[in-house]
Design a protein around this motif. Structure first.
Motif, PDB file in Angstrom:
ATOM      1  N   ALA A  91      -5.637 -35.778 -29.085  1.00 17.49           N
ATOM      2  CA  ALA A  91      -6.700 -34.853 -29.474  1.00 17.49           C
ATOM      3  C   ALA A  91      -6.979 -34.928 -30.971  1.00 17.49           C
ATOM      4  CB  ALA A  91      -6.317 -33.423 -29.079  1.00 17.49           C
ATOM      5  N   VAL A  92      -5.942 -35.197 -31.742  1.00 16.50           N
ATOM      6  CA  VAL A  92      -6.087 -35.267 -33.201  1.00 16.50           C
ATOM      7  C   VAL A  92      -6.899 -36.481 -33.634  1.00 16.50           C
ATOM      8  CG1 VAL A  92      -4.828 -35.574 -35.364  1.00 16.50           C
ATOM      9  CG2 VAL A  92      -3.987 -33.968 -33.657  1.00 16.50           C
ATOM     10  N   CYS A  93      -6.723 -37.595 -32.938  1.00 18.29           N
ATOM     11  CA  CYS A  93      -7.410 -38.818 -33.374  1.00 18.29           C
ATOM     12  C   CYS A  93      -8.751 -39.034 -32.663  1.00 18.29           C
ATOM     13  CB  CYS A  93      -6.509 -40.031 -33.211  1.00 18.29           C
ATOM     14  SG  CYS A  93      -6.039 -40.420 -31.526  1.00 18.29           S
ATOM     15  N   LYS A  94      -9.216 -38.036 -31.940  1.00 17.45           N
ATOM     16  CA  LYS A  94     -10.507 -38.141 -31.263  1.00 17.45           C
ATOM     17  C   LYS A  94     -11.628 -38.331 -32.287  1.00 17.45           C
ATOM     18  CE  LYS A  94     -13.285 -35.906 -27.690  1.00 17.45           C
ATOM     19  NZ  LYS A  94     -13.405 -34.727 -26.793  1.00 17.45           N
ATOM     20  N   THR A 103      -4.233 -38.720 -40.823  1.00 16.81           N
ATOM     21  CA  THR A 103      -4.365 -38.644 -39.367  1.00 16.81           C
ATOM     22  C   THR A 103      -3.027 -38.903 -38.688  1.00 16.81           C
ATOM     23  OG1 THR A 103      -6.650 -39.421 -39.512  1.00 16.81           O
ATOM     24  CG2 THR A 103      -5.591 -39.539 -37.359  1.00 16.81           C
ATOM     25  N   ALA A 104      -2.278 -39.881 -39.193  1.00 11.85           N
ATOM     26  CA  ALA A 104      -0.957 -40.186 -38.624  1.00 11.85           C
ATOM     27  C   ALA A 104      -0.031 -38.985 -38.741  1.00 11.85           C
ATOM     28  CB  ALA A 104      -0.352 -41.394 -39.324  1.00 11.85           C
ATOM     29  N   GLN A 105      -0.060 -38.323 -39.891  1.00 14.68           N
ATOM     30  CA  GLN A 105       0.764 -37.131 -40.080  1.00 14.68           C
ATOM     31  C   GLN A 105       0.349 -36.026 -39.112  1.00 14.68           C
ATOM     32  OE1 GLN A 105       3.329 -36.362 -42.898  1.00 14.68           O
ATOM     33  NE2 GLN A 105       3.746 -35.121 -41.079  1.00 14.68           N
ATOM     34  N   ALA A 106      -0.949 -35.836 -38.994  1.00 15.27           N
ATOM     35  CA  ALA A 106      -1.464 -34.797 -38.093  1.00 15.27           C
ATOM     36  C   ALA A 106      -1.100 -35.091 -36.643  1.00 15.27           C
ATOM     37  CB  ALA A 106      -2.976 -34.678 -38.257  1.00 15.27           C
ATOM     38  N   MET A 107      -1.137 -36.356 -36.259  1.00  9.78           N
ATOM     39  CA  MET A 107      -0.770 -36.744 -34.891  1.00  9.78           C
ATOM     40  C   MET A 107       0.702 -36.452 -34.611  1.00  9.78           C
ATOM     41  SD  MET A 107      -2.838 -40.361 -34.678  1.00  9.78           S
ATOM     42  CE  MET A 107      -2.110 -40.890 -33.124  1.00  9.78           C
ATOM     43  N   LEU A 108       1.561 -36.788 -35.573  1.00 11.43           N
ATOM     44  CA  LEU A 108       2.992 -36.551 -35.406  1.00 11.43           C
ATOM     45  C   LEU A 108       3.284 -35.054 -35.320  1.00 11.43           C
ATOM     46  CD1 LEU A 108       5.846 -37.645 -35.241  1.00 11.43           C
ATOM     47  CD2 LEU A 108       5.882 -37.848 -37.732  1.00 11.43           C
ATOM     48  N   ASP A 109       2.629 -34.286 -36.193  1.00 12.04           N
ATOM     49  CA  ASP A 109       2.839 -32.836 -36.188  1.00 12.04           C
ATOM     50  C   ASP A 109       2.308 -32.199 -34.903  1.00 12.04           C
ATOM     51  OD1 ASP A 109       4.046 -32.981 -38.639  1.00 12.04           O
ATOM     52  OD2 ASP A 109       2.273 -32.390 -39.783  1.00 12.04           O
ATOM     53  N   ALA A 110       1.187 -32.695 -34.417  1.00 11.35           N
ATOM     54  CA  ALA A 110       0.621 -32.168 -33.168  1.00 11.35           C
ATOM     55  C   ALA A 110       1.536 -32.483 -31.991  1.00 11.35           C
ATOM     56  CB  ALA A 110      -0.766 -32.763 -32.935  1.00 11.35           C
ATOM     57  N   ALA A 111       2.114 -33.677 -32.004  1.00 15.33           N
ATOM     58  CA  ALA A 111       3.047 -34.066 -30.943  1.00 15.33           C
ATOM     59  C   ALA A 111       4.262 -33.147 -30.940  1.00 15.33           C
ATOM     60  CB  ALA A 111       3.481 -35.521 -31.139  1.00 15.33           C
TER      61      ALA A 111
END
Length: 207
Positions: A91-94, A103-111
């Protein structure tokens, strides 16, 4: 990094499958003994599913496919937890044209947030979060020190591996391992190990 998402998923999947016996042995010591079996089955399913996607499929749909594949094919707690992690990351990288540091940081944090929401777990309870949360913290520190994405990921891998070692020193309070109480001390958490395997595989691929 955008064009390599599909191949990165393949590499991570194969790395987990290759560690099937290790993960099973770890889980036999403190859990149901099926973590390696379940994870291998899940990522074998993922490999098949992503091969069916069109060549120009974006990162969000690829990761969503991974998440749904894990939820539907991995038994035990790992399927919903890892599946949710990949769904939240997708959802973060949509609509992103590339996966940069932020974006990579946000993806990891969202996971991580997805795992916490699904598993109701915290750091220090002998779970995969004891590898993933330190990894995220190390990645974040790297970005603040102006490191590139590969350097940040290397720091994250090292932190995850230290997190795995840390799980040997604490009592499990979640899942089947919690039944062992103090007898769980001295054993690595299988989920923390599988998380570290994924991060290391991703790092080695990007390197």
């Amino acid at each position: 990094m955008m064009a390599s998402i599909r191949e990165a998923v393949r590499v991570v999947s194969k790395a987990v499958i290759a560690k099937k016996i290790l993960l099973t042995d770890l889980d036999q010591a403190i859990g149901d003994g099926d973590h390696g079996i379940n994870m291998a089955r899940g990522f074998e399913s993922v490999l098949k599913k992503i091969d069916l996607l069109e060549e120009n499929t974006d990162a969000a749909l690829i990761l969503k496919t991974v998440g749904m594949g894990l939820i539907s094919s991995v038994g035990g707690a790992a399927g919903p937890l890892y599946g949710t992690a990949f769904l939240r990351a997708s959802a973060v990288c949509k609509n992103k044209s590339e996966i940069d540091l932020a974006t990579a940081q946000a993806m990891l944090d969202a996971a991580i947030k997805g795992i916490q929401d699904r598993g109701k777990a915290q750091k220090g309870e002998k779970t995969m979060l004891d590898a993933l949360i330190p990894a995220s913290e190390a990645f974040s520190a790297g970005t603040k020190n102006k490191k590139n994405i590969l350097q940040c990921l290397n720091d994250a891998v090292k932190a995850a591996q230290k997190g795995v070692e840390y799980t040997k020193t604490i009592i499990a309070t979640k899942g089947r391992a919690s039944y062992l109480a103090e007898r769980s001390i001295g054993h690595e958490d299988p989920g923390a190990v599988s998380s570290a395997i994924m991060l290391e595989a991703l790092y080695n691929y990007l390197k």
